[in-house]
Design a protein around this motif. Structure first.
Motif, PDB file in Angstrom:
ATOM      1  N   GLY A  55     101.320-138.340 -57.620  1.00 39.78           N
ATOM      2  CA  GLY A  55     101.430-138.431 -59.066  1.00 39.78           C
ATOM      3  C   GLY A  55     100.151-138.172 -59.827  1.00 39.78           C
ATOM      4  N   VAL A  56      99.022-138.045 -59.126  1.00 44.26           N
ATOM      5  CA  VAL A  56      97.750-137.808 -59.818  1.00 44.26           C
ATOM      6  C   VAL A  56      97.703-136.390 -60.386  1.00 44.26           C
ATOM      7  CG1 VAL A  56      95.267-137.502 -59.453  1.00 44.26           C
ATOM      8  CG2 VAL A  56      96.424-139.530 -58.566  1.00 44.26           C
ATOM      9  N   LEU A  57      98.237-135.440 -59.647  1.00 45.64           N
ATOM     10  CA  LEU A  57      98.213-134.046 -60.072  1.00 45.64           C
ATOM     11  C   LEU A  57      99.601-133.454 -59.855  1.00 45.64           C
ATOM     12  CD1 LEU A  57      95.780-132.238 -61.068  1.00 45.64           C
ATOM     13  CD2 LEU A  57      95.844-131.179 -58.812  1.00 45.64           C
ATOM     14  N   PRO A  58     100.160-132.760 -60.837  1.00 46.35           N
ATOM     15  CA  PRO A  58     101.462-132.127 -60.613  1.00 46.35           C
ATOM     16  C   PRO A  58     101.335-130.980 -59.624  1.00 46.35           C
ATOM     17  CG  PRO A  58     100.516-131.356 -62.670  1.00 46.35           C
ATOM     18  CD  PRO A  58      99.608-132.448 -62.166  1.00 46.35           C
ATOM     19  N   ALA A  59     102.453-130.585 -59.065  1.00 44.28           N
ATOM     20  CA  ALA A  59     102.441-129.450 -58.142  1.00 44.28           C
ATOM     21  C   ALA A  59     101.967-128.196 -58.878  1.00 44.28           C
ATOM     22  CB  ALA A  59     103.833-129.235 -57.569  1.00 44.28           C
ATOM     23  N   VAL A  60     101.062-127.472 -58.255  1.00 39.67           N
ATOM     24  CA  VAL A  60     100.568-126.198 -58.784  1.00 39.67           C
ATOM     25  C   VAL A  60     101.141-125.122 -57.875  1.00 39.67           C
ATOM     26  CG1 VAL A  60      98.558-124.828 -59.397  1.00 39.67           C
ATOM     27  CG2 VAL A  60      98.475-127.315 -59.604  1.00 39.67           C
ATOM     28  N   ARG A  61     102.186-124.450 -58.362  1.00 41.65           N
ATOM     29  CA  ARG A  61     102.923-123.549 -57.480  1.00 41.65           C
ATOM     30  C   ARG A  61     102.237-122.189 -57.371  1.00 41.65           C
ATOM     31  NH1 ARG A  61     104.775-122.501 -62.407  1.00 41.65           N
ATOM     32  NH2 ARG A  61     105.721-120.460 -62.858  1.00 41.65           N
ATOM     33  N   PRO A  62     102.374-121.521 -56.241  1.00 44.26           N
ATOM     34  CA  PRO A  62     101.838-120.169 -56.103  1.00 44.26           C
ATOM     35  C   PRO A  62     102.830-119.136 -56.642  1.00 44.26           C
ATOM     36  CG  PRO A  62     102.750-120.900 -54.005  1.00 44.26           C
ATOM     37  CD  PRO A  62     102.933-122.041 -54.989  1.00 44.26           C
ATOM     38  N   ASP A 110     104.102-126.128 -66.718  1.00 46.17           N
ATOM     39  CA  ASP A 110     104.300-125.436 -67.998  1.00 46.17           C
ATOM     40  C   ASP A 110     103.451-124.169 -68.101  1.00 46.17           C
ATOM     41  OD1 ASP A 110     101.778-126.494 -68.350  1.00 46.17           O
ATOM     42  OD2 ASP A 110     102.269-127.682 -70.118  1.00 46.17           O
ATOM     43  N   ASN A 111     102.899-123.731 -66.975  1.00 43.84           N
ATOM     44  CA  ASN A 111     102.105-122.497 -66.897  1.00 43.84           C
ATOM     45  C   ASN A 111     100.837-122.525 -67.749  1.00 43.84           C
ATOM     46  OD1 ASN A 111     103.855-121.310 -65.045  1.00 43.84           O
ATOM     47  ND2 ASN A 111     105.116-120.395 -66.651  1.00 43.84           N
ATOM     48  N   ALA A 112     100.378-123.703 -68.103  1.00 49.91           N
ATOM     49  CA  ALA A 112      99.108-123.866 -68.812  1.00 49.91           C
ATOM     50  C   ALA A 112      98.149-124.631 -67.904  1.00 49.91           C
ATOM     51  CB  ALA A 112      99.316-124.615 -70.126  1.00 49.91           C
ATOM     52  N   PRO A 113      96.846-124.457 -68.094  1.00 53.02           N
ATOM     53  CA  PRO A 113      95.894-125.054 -67.161  1.00 53.02           C
ATOM     54  C   PRO A 113      95.836-126.571 -67.226  1.00 53.02           C
ATOM     55  CG  PRO A 113      94.749-124.013 -68.995  1.00 53.02           C
ATOM     56  CD  PRO A 113      96.191-123.625 -69.121  1.00 53.02           C
ATOM     57  N   LEU A 114      95.276-127.140 -66.167  1.00 49.59           N
ATOM     58  CA  LEU A 114      95.012-128.572 -66.067  1.00 49.59           C
ATOM     59  C   LEU A 114      93.509-128.747 -66.148  1.00 49.59           C
ATOM     60  CD1 LEU A 114      97.340-129.178 -62.994  1.00 49.59           C
ATOM     61  CD2 LEU A 114      97.914-129.616 -65.383  1.00 49.59           C
ATOM     62  N   LEU A 115      93.034-129.348 -67.236  1.00 46.03           N
ATOM     63  CA  LEU A 115      91.598-129.440 -67.498  1.00 46.03           C
ATOM     64  C   LEU A 115      91.212-130.875 -67.834  1.00 46.03           C
ATOM     65  CD1 LEU A 115      91.180-126.333 -69.870  1.00 46.03           C
ATOM     66  CD2 LEU A 115      90.915-126.404 -67.383  1.00 46.03           C
ATOM     67  N   GLY A 116      90.262-131.414 -67.077  1.00 43.49           N
ATOM     68  CA  GLY A 116      89.718-132.717 -67.433  1.00 43.49           C
ATOM     69  C   GLY A 116      90.080-133.812 -66.460  1.00 43.49           C
ATOM     70  N   ALA A 132      90.504-128.732 -62.655  1.00 39.85           N
ATOM     71  CA  ALA A 132      90.205-127.429 -63.265  1.00 39.85           C
ATOM     72  C   ALA A 132      91.043-126.405 -62.513  1.00 39.85           C
ATOM     73  CB  ALA A 132      88.721-127.106 -63.171  1.00 39.85           C
ATOM     74  N   THR A 133      92.332-126.408 -62.783  1.00 46.78           N
ATOM     75  CA  THR A 133      93.256-125.577 -62.018  1.00 46.78           C
ATOM     76  C   THR A 133      94.485-125.266 -62.864  1.00 46.78           C
ATOM     77  OG1 THR A 133      94.431-125.402 -59.900  1.00 46.78           O
ATOM     78  CG2 THR A 133      94.440-127.562 -60.971  1.00 46.78           C
ATOM     79  N   GLY A 134      95.458-124.568 -62.264  1.00 40.09           N
ATOM     80  CA  GLY A 134      96.719-124.284 -62.943  1.00 40.09           C
ATOM     81  C   GLY A 134      96.647-123.205 -63.994  1.00 40.09           C
ATOM     82  N   HIS A 135      95.721-122.258 -63.865  1.00 42.03           N
ATOM     83  CA  HIS A 135      95.505-121.264 -64.915  1.00 42.03           C
ATOM     84  C   HIS A 135      96.532-120.121 -64.911  1.00 42.03           C
ATOM     85  CE1 HIS A 135      91.647-123.352 -64.760  1.00 42.03           C
ATOM     86  NE2 HIS A 135      91.372-122.858 -65.951  1.00 42.03           N
ATOM     87  N   SER A 143      96.970-135.506 -67.835  1.00 39.20           N
ATOM     88  CA  SER A 143      97.766-136.697 -68.155  1.00 39.20           C
ATOM     89  C   SER A 143      99.111-136.341 -68.772  1.00 39.20           C
ATOM     90  CB  SER A 143      96.989-137.612 -69.096  1.00 39.20           C
ATOM     91  OG  SER A 143      96.789-136.991 -70.358  1.00 39.20           O
ATOM     92  N   ARG A 144      99.291-135.110 -69.250  1.00 39.37           N
ATOM     93  CA  ARG A 144     100.580-134.749 -69.837  1.00 39.37           C
ATOM     94  C   ARG A 144     101.695-134.736 -68.791  1.00 39.37           C
ATOM     95  NH1 ARG A 144      97.893-129.767 -69.118  1.00 39.37           N
ATOM     96  NH2 ARG A 144      99.212-127.962 -68.585  1.00 39.37           N
ATOM     97  N   PHE A 145     101.326-134.717 -67.510  1.00 38.67           N
ATOM     98  CA  PHE A 145     102.325-134.760 -66.440  1.00 38.67           C
ATOM     99  C   PHE A 145     102.242-136.058 -65.641  1.00 38.67           C
ATOM    100  CE2 PHE A 145     101.210-130.184 -66.818  1.00 38.67           C
ATOM    101  CZ  PHE A 145     102.428-129.748 -67.320  1.00 38.67           C
ATOM    102  N   GLN A 146     101.460-136.987 -66.119  1.00 37.90           N
ATOM    103  CA  GLN A 146     101.193-138.194 -65.337  1.00 37.90           C
ATOM    104  C   GLN A 146     102.477-138.947 -65.018  1.00 37.90           C
ATOM    105  OE1 GLN A 146      97.853-140.506 -66.700  1.00 37.90           O
ATOM    106  NE2 GLN A 146      98.779-142.410 -65.994  1.00 37.90           N
ATOM    107  N   SER A 147     102.605-139.337 -63.773  1.00 39.67           N
ATOM    108  CA  SER A 147     103.770-140.078 -63.318  1.00 39.67           C
ATOM    109  C   SER A 147     103.830-141.437 -63.999  1.00 39.67           C
ATOM    110  CB  SER A 147     103.717-140.274 -61.798  1.00 39.67           C
ATOM    111  OG  SER A 147     104.656-141.230 -61.377  1.00 39.67           O
ATOM    112  N   LYS A 148     105.046-141.882 -64.348  1.00 39.60           N
ATOM    113  CA  LYS A 148     105.217-143.197 -64.956  1.00 39.60           C
ATOM    114  C   LYS A 148     104.712-144.299 -64.016  1.00 39.60           C
ATOM    115  CE  LYS A 148     109.167-141.948 -67.862  1.00 39.60           C
ATOM    116  NZ  LYS A 148     110.587-142.201 -68.150  1.00 39.60           N
TER     117      LYS A 148
END
Length: 392
Positions: A231-238, A331-337, A347-350, A384-389
């Motif tokens: 839950g810390v990081l959402p899946a970043v698919r290839p 959502d195809n937008a990066p994960l920053l911070g 710093a991924t998901g670009h 945090s926009r994908f943070q697990s409950k």
């Protein structure tokens, strides 16, 4: 489950920042963080590799804009505005050319439906105050005489440019080395924790690398780091992209003067001409897991669609084929911070914008590492926009 950390690092080897992943995003963050006075180590078996070795390198925040992506547009435009200075600084620091060129981009339509779609996009640009010029088919061919006679119209965006991803990666490796960044050439085997905080990474060569903070910049494998709490990081698919590289002999130059893109049979295609005569054609978009096989079908589709757009290119020598993996967030937008795990920064998901977003990602993440404050431009892209409950 991450193992508790026991310090096996050599004396003096505890940097402020450990960057996991030495692609252009990780290297950019490491370089900027080192410039801010932080001690930085990059962990990667082959620094400078990754998706940038395949990417065409279009810097096209305006012509790649899709509806609903306005925050990503602002991030992309901010990065594009920094690119000239970023590339010049890299060249000044290393003596290496990045292939940055202010060429502009021409997006064209090959049929009436595509023309109507481009017209709508042009209207959308106008509502957002973006600079794009509508051209007739004849005006498009005047700019690029090699275009097919059937081109029905297009958008000319003078602010969308290009850079050579391979040259950029080489320059960033050299810049990091000169800035004192330690390049540890191994793979990450496991995240190390100290209590409820990320403390470092155990490597596949048996070392425990500890750091004040860990930056995950491992592209589409970022979420697969063993020991990363759920839950810390959402899946970043290839997302697989196949690319062709043709060679334009000197007698045919200039073959194209700017980036050219279109939609053919519902598939996006783009052609990026380099100053050295290379012509990059891309790219397929395939949800095929971690497969990077170049397929006959992928090559055929790219050549077929490119031929409809620029018929003369089928006479050019085929120099190289390749396939890479774009890292796509949900959502195809990066994960920053900062993530939900203290001490761990993303710093991924670009996705398709890794090359474009390298300067702004490097600045924003390095600013956070140096100050502890996430810049406002990065806030819409917080993990945090994908943070697990369960972690809330």
């Amino acid at each position: 489950m991450a193992r508790p950390h026991t310090d096996a690092s050599p004396a003096g080897a505890h940097p402020d920042v450990l960057v996991v992943g030495g692609g252009i995003i990780g290297l950019g963050v490491a370089w900027r963080a080192a410039q801010r006075g932080l001690a930085v180590t990059v962990l990667d078996p082959a620094p400078g590799g990754g998706a940038a070795q395949v990417a065409a390198g279009m810097l096209a925040p305006v012509t790649e804009l899709q509806y609903g992506e306005e925050p990503l547009l602002r991030l992309g435009m901010a990065s594009n505005e920094r690119y000239a200075a970023f590339a010049a600084e890299l060249t000044g620091a290393t003596g290496l050319d990045t292939g940055y060129r202010q060429t502009g981009t021409l997006a064209v339509a090959l049929d009436a439906d595509d023309r109507a779609e481009l017209r709508e996009l042009h209207d959308f640009h106008g509502r957002l105050g973006l600079a794009s010029e509508w051209l007739t088919g004849r005006e498009c061919r005047r700019l690029e005489p090699m275009l097919a006679p059937g081109v029905r119209g297009g958008l000319h965006v003078t602010g969308d440019h290009q850079v050579d991803g391979r040259r950029l990666a080489r320059a960033l490796v050299e810049a990091c080395t000169r800035a004192g960044v330690v390049l540890h050439r191994a793979a990450a085997a496991e995240l190390l924790l100290a209590g409820d905080r990320a403390a470092g990474v155990r490597t596949d060569d048996g070392a425990d690398l500890t750091a004040g903070r860990v930056v995950l910049a491992a592209g589409c494998r970022s979420h697969l780091l063993p020991g990363l709490p759920e839950g810390v990081l959402p899946a970043v698919r290839p997302v697989k992209g196949q690319v062709l590289r043709l060679h334009v002999p000197p007698v045919y130059r200039p073959f194209l003067s700017r980036n050219v893109r279109a939609v053919v049979r519902g598939q996006h295609i783009y052609l990026v001409p380099r100053a050295d005569g290379e012509l990059v054609i891309g790219a397929t978009s395939e949800e095929q897991g971690y497969d990077t096989t170049v397929t006959a079908g992928g090559v055929y589709e790219l050549l077929r669609d490119a031929h409809e757009l620029v018929p003369g290119l089928t006479e050019l020598p085929l120099a190289e084929t390749g396939a890479g993996l774009r890292p796509g967030s949900p959502d195809n937008a990066p994960l920053l911070g900062p993530t939900a795990l203290p001490g761990l920064v993303a710093a991924t998901g670009h996705y398709r914008n890794g090359v474009l977003l390298t300067p702004v990602t490097a600045d924003l993440v390095a600013d956070y590492l140096a100050t502890g404050e996430l810049p406002p431009l990065a806030e819409p892209f917080s993990p945090s926009r994908f943070q697990s409950k369960a972690l809330a």
